[in-house]
Design a protein around this motif. Structure first.
Motif, PDB file in Angstrom:
ATOM      1  N   VAL A  69     -19.907  -3.200   6.070  1.00 18.70           N
ATOM      2  CA  VAL A  69     -19.638  -2.294   7.185  1.00 18.70           C
ATOM      3  C   VAL A  69     -20.827  -1.356   7.373  1.00 18.70           C
ATOM      4  O   VAL A  69     -21.682  -1.218   6.491  1.00 18.70           O
ATOM      5  CB  VAL A  69     -18.354  -1.452   6.970  1.00 18.70           C
ATOM      6  N   ASP A  70     -20.849  -0.706   8.507  1.00 16.95           N
ATOM      7  CA  ASP A  70     -21.857   0.306   8.790  1.00 16.95           C
ATOM      8  C   ASP A  70     -21.689   1.455   7.798  1.00 16.95           C
ATOM      9  O   ASP A  70     -20.555   1.796   7.432  1.00 16.95           O
ATOM     10  CB  ASP A  70     -21.647   0.799  10.226  1.00 16.95           C
ATOM     11  N   PRO A  71     -22.789   2.060   7.341  1.00 19.10           N
ATOM     12  CA  PRO A  71     -22.666   3.174   6.400  1.00 19.10           C
ATOM     13  C   PRO A  71     -21.742   4.292   6.877  1.00 19.10           C
ATOM     14  O   PRO A  71     -21.045   4.900   6.068  1.00 19.10           O
ATOM     15  CB  PRO A  71     -24.108   3.667   6.247  1.00 19.10           C
ATOM     16  N   SER A  72     -21.706   4.570   8.172  1.00 19.32           N
ATOM     17  CA  SER A  72     -20.828   5.637   8.665  1.00 19.32           C
ATOM     18  C   SER A  72     -19.359   5.271   8.472  1.00 19.32           C
ATOM     19  O   SER A  72     -18.524   6.144   8.203  1.00 19.32           O
ATOM     20  CB  SER A  72     -21.113   5.942  10.134  1.00 19.32           C
ATOM     21  N   THR A  73     -19.034   3.991   8.589  1.00 22.04           N
ATOM     22  CA  THR A  73     -17.654   3.532   8.367  1.00 22.04           C
ATOM     23  C   THR A  73     -17.276   3.717   6.903  1.00 22.04           C
ATOM     24  O   THR A  73     -16.177   4.189   6.590  1.00 22.04           O
ATOM     25  CB  THR A  73     -17.508   2.061   8.785  1.00 22.04           C
ATOM     26  N   ALA A  74     -18.191   3.352   5.998  1.00 17.50           N
ATOM     27  CA  ALA A  74     -17.933   3.532   4.566  1.00 17.50           C
ATOM     28  C   ALA A  74     -17.797   5.013   4.235  1.00 17.50           C
ATOM     29  O   ALA A  74     -16.928   5.403   3.447  1.00 17.50           O
ATOM     30  CB  ALA A  74     -19.052   2.899   3.741  1.00 17.50           C
ATOM     31  N   THR A  75     -18.615   5.833   4.845  1.00 17.45           N
ATOM     32  CA  THR A  75     -18.551   7.280   4.599  1.00 17.45           C
ATOM     33  C   THR A  75     -17.199   7.844   5.003  1.00 17.45           C
ATOM     34  O   THR A  75     -16.615   8.656   4.274  1.00 17.45           O
ATOM     35  CB  THR A  75     -19.687   7.997   5.364  1.00 17.45           C
ATOM     36  N   ARG A  76     -16.670   7.410   6.149  1.00 18.45           N
ATOM     37  CA  ARG A  76     -15.352   7.898   6.587  1.00 18.45           C
ATOM     38  C   ARG A  76     -14.252   7.455   5.626  1.00 18.45           C
ATOM     39  O   ARG A  76     -13.358   8.236   5.293  1.00 18.45           O
ATOM     40  CB  ARG A  76     -15.055   7.423   8.012  1.00 18.45           C
ATOM     41  N   LEU A 130       0.797  -1.227   0.000  1.00 16.91           N
ATOM     42  CA  LEU A 130       0.000   0.000   0.000  1.00 16.91           C
ATOM     43  C   LEU A 130       0.825   1.270   0.000  1.00 16.91           C
ATOM     44  O   LEU A 130       0.290   2.351  -0.227  1.00 16.91           O
ATOM     45  CB  LEU A 130      -0.940   0.009   1.215  1.00 16.91           C
ATOM     46  N   GLY A 131       2.115   1.170   0.272  1.00 16.92           N
ATOM     47  CA  GLY A 131       2.958   2.347   0.362  1.00 16.92           C
ATOM     48  C   GLY A 131       3.127   2.771   1.810  1.00 16.92           C
ATOM     49  O   GLY A 131       2.537   2.188   2.720  1.00 16.92           O
ATOM     50  N   THR A 132       3.926   3.793   2.020  1.00 16.14           N
ATOM     51  CA  THR A 132       4.177   4.282   3.363  1.00 16.14           C
ATOM     52  C   THR A 132       3.938   5.790   3.408  1.00 16.14           C
ATOM     53  O   THR A 132       3.836   6.448   2.385  1.00 16.14           O
ATOM     54  CB  THR A 132       5.632   3.977   3.796  1.00 16.14           C
ATOM     55  N   GLY A 133       3.859   6.295   4.600  1.00 15.65           N
ATOM     56  CA  GLY A 133       3.676   7.729   4.772  1.00 15.65           C
ATOM     57  C   GLY A 133       2.225   8.138   4.708  1.00 15.65           C
ATOM     58  O   GLY A 133       1.307   7.308   4.679  1.00 15.65           O
ATOM     59  N   ASP A 134       2.015   9.442   4.672  1.00 10.53           N
ATOM     60  CA  ASP A 134       0.664   9.991   4.698  1.00 10.53           C
ATOM     61  C   ASP A 134      -0.140   9.652   3.452  1.00 10.53           C
ATOM     62  O   ASP A 134      -1.365   9.658   3.479  1.00 10.53           O
ATOM     63  CB  ASP A 134       0.718  11.516   4.852  1.00 10.53           C
ATOM     64  N   GLU A 135       0.535   9.383   2.341  1.00 10.37           N
ATOM     65  CA  GLU A 135      -0.162   9.084   1.079  1.00 10.37           C
ATOM     66  C   GLU A 135      -0.696   7.657   1.020  1.00 10.37           C
ATOM     67  O   GLU A 135      -1.543   7.343   0.190  1.00 10.37           O
ATOM     68  CB  GLU A 135       0.785   9.310  -0.103  1.00 10.37           C
ATOM     69  N   TRP A 156     -21.036   4.034  -7.485  1.00 14.28           N
ATOM     70  CA  TRP A 156     -21.689   3.297  -6.404  1.00 14.28           C
ATOM     71  C   TRP A 156     -22.555   4.236  -5.589  1.00 14.28           C
ATOM     72  O   TRP A 156     -22.133   5.358  -5.287  1.00 14.28           O
ATOM     73  CB  TRP A 156     -20.647   2.706  -5.453  1.00 14.28           C
ATOM     74  N   ARG A 157     -23.716   3.769  -5.190  1.00 16.66           N
ATOM     75  CA  ARG A 157     -24.479   4.459  -4.146  1.00 16.66           C
ATOM     76  C   ARG A 157     -23.733   4.197  -2.844  1.00 16.66           C
ATOM     77  O   ARG A 157     -23.224   3.100  -2.626  1.00 16.66           O
ATOM     78  CB  ARG A 157     -25.887   3.874  -4.026  1.00 16.66           C
ATOM     79  N   MET A 158     -23.676   5.179  -1.976  1.00 12.93           N
ATOM     80  CA  MET A 158     -22.971   4.997  -0.711  1.00 12.93           C
ATOM     81  C   MET A 158     -23.528   3.809   0.064  1.00 12.93           C
ATOM     82  O   MET A 158     -22.776   3.027   0.630  1.00 12.93           O
ATOM     83  CB  MET A 158     -23.042   6.267   0.145  1.00 12.93           C
ATOM     84  N   SER A 159     -24.846   3.655   0.071  1.00 14.40           N
ATOM     85  CA  SER A 159     -25.455   2.547   0.814  1.00 14.40           C
ATOM     86  C   SER A 159     -25.049   1.194   0.231  1.00 14.40           C
ATOM     87  O   SER A 159     -24.794   0.239   0.974  1.00 14.40           O
ATOM     88  CB  SER A 159     -26.971   2.678   0.836  1.00 14.40           C
ATOM     89  N   ASP A 160     -24.961   1.111  -1.096  1.00 10.44           N
ATOM     90  CA  ASP A 160     -24.543  -0.145  -1.737  1.00 10.44           C
ATOM     91  C   ASP A 160     -23.072  -0.435  -1.469  1.00 10.44           C
ATOM     92  O   ASP A 160     -22.687  -1.594  -1.283  1.00 10.44           O
ATOM     93  CB  ASP A 160     -24.801  -0.095  -3.243  1.00 10.44           C
ATOM     94  N   LEU A 161     -22.271   0.597  -1.454  1.00  6.60           N
ATOM     95  CA  LEU A 161     -20.848   0.428  -1.159  1.00  6.60           C
ATOM     96  C   LEU A 161     -20.674  -0.100   0.267  1.00  6.60           C
ATOM     97  O   LEU A 161     -19.909  -1.047   0.490  1.00  6.60           O
ATOM     98  CB  LEU A 161     -20.102   1.740  -1.355  1.00  6.60           C
ATOM     99  N   ALA A 162     -21.380   0.482   1.219  1.00 10.58           N
ATOM    100  CA  ALA A 162     -21.294   0.017   2.610  1.00 10.58           C
ATOM    101  C   ALA A 162     -21.723  -1.440   2.718  1.00 10.58           C
ATOM    102  O   ALA A 162     -21.074  -2.241   3.405  1.00 10.58           O
ATOM    103  CB  ALA A 162     -22.157   0.895   3.509  1.00 10.58           C
ATOM    104  N   GLU A 163     -22.794  -1.795   2.018  1.00  9.22           N
ATOM    105  CA  GLU A 163     -23.269  -3.178   2.047  1.00  9.22           C
ATOM    106  C   GLU A 163     -22.228  -4.124   1.446  1.00  9.22           C
ATOM    107  O   GLU A 163     -21.951  -5.190   1.996  1.00  9.22           O
ATOM    108  CB  GLU A 163     -24.587  -3.294   1.295  1.00  9.22           C
ATOM    109  N   GLY A 177      -9.086  -0.130   5.005  1.00  7.33           N
ATOM    110  CA  GLY A 177     -10.493   0.155   4.686  1.00  7.33           C
ATOM    111  C   GLY A 177     -10.641   1.018   3.448  1.00  7.33           C
ATOM    112  O   GLY A 177     -11.565   0.836   2.651  1.00  7.33           O
ATOM    113  N   GLU A 178      -9.718   1.965   3.283  1.00  2.99           N
ATOM    114  CA  GLU A 178      -9.743   2.798   2.083  1.00  2.99           C
ATOM    115  C   GLU A 178      -9.427   1.957   0.858  1.00  2.99           C
ATOM    116  O   GLU A 178     -10.047   2.122  -0.201  1.00  2.99           O
ATOM    117  CB  GLU A 178      -8.727   3.929   2.217  1.00  2.99           C
ATOM    118  N   MET A 179      -8.455   1.054   0.984  1.00  6.50           N
ATOM    119  CA  MET A 179      -8.088   0.210  -0.157  1.00  6.50           C
ATOM    120  C   MET A 179      -9.229  -0.737  -0.516  1.00  6.50           C
ATOM    121  O   MET A 179      -9.499  -0.972  -1.698  1.00  6.50           O
ATOM    122  CB  MET A 179      -6.804  -0.574   0.158  1.00  6.50           C
ATOM    123  N   ASP A 180      -9.918  -1.268   0.506  1.00  6.50           N
ATOM    124  CA  ASP A 180     -11.084  -2.118   0.230  1.00  6.50           C
ATOM    125  C   ASP A 180     -12.132  -1.330  -0.559  1.00  6.50           C
ATOM    126  O   ASP A 180     -12.723  -1.841  -1.509  1.00  6.50           O
ATOM    127  CB  ASP A 180     -11.698  -2.631   1.534  1.00  6.50           C
TER     128      ASP A 180
END
Length: 137
Positions: free
Chosen positions: A44-51, A9-14, A33-40, A19-22
């Motif tokens: 994960v919980d929709p708030s987790t996907a949103t973050r 995935l690399g190192t550092g702030d970049e 993607w609809r956010m709700s479909d992505l979370a499903e 979870g972001e890679m998933d």
């Protein structure tokens, strides 16, 4: 494991978090993607996907916009920078898989694949059982 994660995935702030890679993996699969479909899809919980998506947007790897069909629905798409990052990570994943599979003969690889599929199915079955059983408190 830290060295392997850094390689993939690399190192550092970049470097994206797992979870972001998933999320990026899924965003690369279809135009939006609809956010709700992505979370499903992420299970994960929709708030987790949103973050996770918010971090991708800040990094320039994804973008969000209202749906053309319903302005209340948020759609997420991968950007060109996101596609480039995804391709880079996938190339390193491919190198890792090639190396790991090199430890097995061509005859052993189908057996390994079968065992891994059974392993994942057993985990899914166990988790399904947990979801059907009230938690012991």
């Amino acid at each position: 494991m830290g060295a392997l994660r850094g390689y993939l995935l690399g190192t550092g702030d970049e470097a994206p978090e797992q979870g972001e890679m998933d999320s990026l993996d899924l965003l690369a699969r279809q135009p939006s993607w609809r956010m709700s479909d992505l979370a499903e899809a992420l299970r994960v919980d929709p708030s987790t996907a949103t973050r996770a998506v918010q971090r991708l947007v800040i990094s320039g790897l994804a973008s969000r916009c209202p749906s053309d069909d319903d302005g209340r629905v948020v759609m997420v798409t991968i950007t060109e920078a996101g596609r480039a990052r995804h391709a880079d990570v996938n190339a390193r994943r491919g190198e890792l898989m090639t190396h790991m599979l090199g430890a097995f003969t061509p005859e052993e690889r189908p057996v390994l694949a079968d065992m891994l599929e059974r392993f994942v199915a057993a985990v899914d079955e166990f988790v399904g059982h947990l979801n059907d059983t009230p938690a012991n408190v």
